[in-house]
Design an enzyme around this catalytic site. Structure first.
Site: not given
Length: 281
Positions: A260-262, A215-216, A218, A223-224, A221
């Site tokens: 997923d991501g990062g 969550v966040g 990517g 979100t954060r 992204c």
């Protein structure tokens, strides 16, 4: 677990990819003899890498190419691929637009409605090429598009949202019943995204066949920054992998997790696997 950050509030130290390094082992293995395949349901992939369901990443041509290389690309059922007969021309317009016109152009491109016949057409195009067809939708559209996708021959259905949970409270609208959906679908259902042990365990208990973790982190992204939500990917992967292992030990059913991501470098992918990921996106 954790430390006090103020009165009645605790925080936990967490880690991202840049905060850890992998310690070399005691045995050297020929890379050509390493098996890194993973499975989703009955489908096995030799390359443990998925391409994200984004219009700027995956179209049918890309999905076919990646599938033939041993990986898996997920096609977004709510983007330009299912709104336009010729989505390539739409993406070309966006690519050629200057910065000032780009935002307006993108907003305009998503005004036309999703065409159900194009959902079926894109899936059939992927199936005709002989690859595993994976498609995605948001929870609000999962029941409708999931049924269409399954009928058209899709092999894997992905439900993707900013944060996924089994429990959803609302007095204003009907909430999505994930457990019921998983029972209804005859193809594997992947869900994301999650970052904690408890939520991962509940999602697996609901019947999912794979979990997207992150969550966040990517590159695209926000979100954060917008919501302040997220857990650094190393800690998120370790915690979700622990939930997978506990669930497998208790039930005998293995649910792969996909970080997923990062990941900005090849070494980050290696770190994700060391943390327990079955694949990366």
């Amino acid at each position: 677990m954790g430390m006090w950050i103020g009165r009645n509030r605790k925080a936990r130290v967490t880690y991202g990819f840049d905060e850890i390094a992998l310690v070399p082992g005691e045995v050297t293995i020929n890379p050509n003899e390493v098996n890194c395949h993973f499975s989703i349901g009955k489908h096995t992939f030799q390359v443990p890498i998925l391409a994200s369901a984004m219009d700027g990443v995956v179209d049918v041509k890309f999905a076919v190419a990646m599938g033939k290389m041993g990986g898996l690309a997920v096609l977004n059922l709510e983007g330009v691929q299912t709104r336009y007969e010729n989505p390539a021309s739409v993406l070309e317009q966006i690519a050629k637009a200057d910065k000032e016109a780009c935002t307006h152009l993108i907003q305009k491109m998503y005004i036309p409605p999703i065409r159900e016949e194009l959902i079926a057409k894109r899936i059939k195009e992927m199936k005709k090429a002989g690859i595993v067809a994976a498609v995605s939708a948001i929870p609000q559209k999962a029941e409708k598009y999931g049924a269409i996708a399954q009928k058209a021959g899709a092999d894997i259905f992905v439900i993707q949202s900013t944060v996924s949970t089994v429990r959803h409270v609302s007095s204003e609208y009907k909430t999505f019943d994930l457990a019921k959906f998983c029972k209804t679908m005859k193809i594997p259902v992947l869900v994301g995204n999650a970052v904690t042990y408890g939520v991962s365990l509940e999602l697996m208990q609901a019947g999912i066949s794979g979990l997207l973790v992150g969550v966040g982190p990517g590159a695209a992204c926000t979100t954060r920054g917008v919501l302040g939500l997220g857990v650094p990917q190393v800690t998120a992967t370790v915690d979700c992998a622990a939930a997978r292992d506990a669930y497998h030990k208790k039930t005998g059913r293995y649910v792969p997790i996909i970080t997923d991501g990062g990941m900005n470098k090849g070494g980050d992918i290696c770190k994700a696997f060391a943390c327990g990921a079955d694949a990366v996106m």
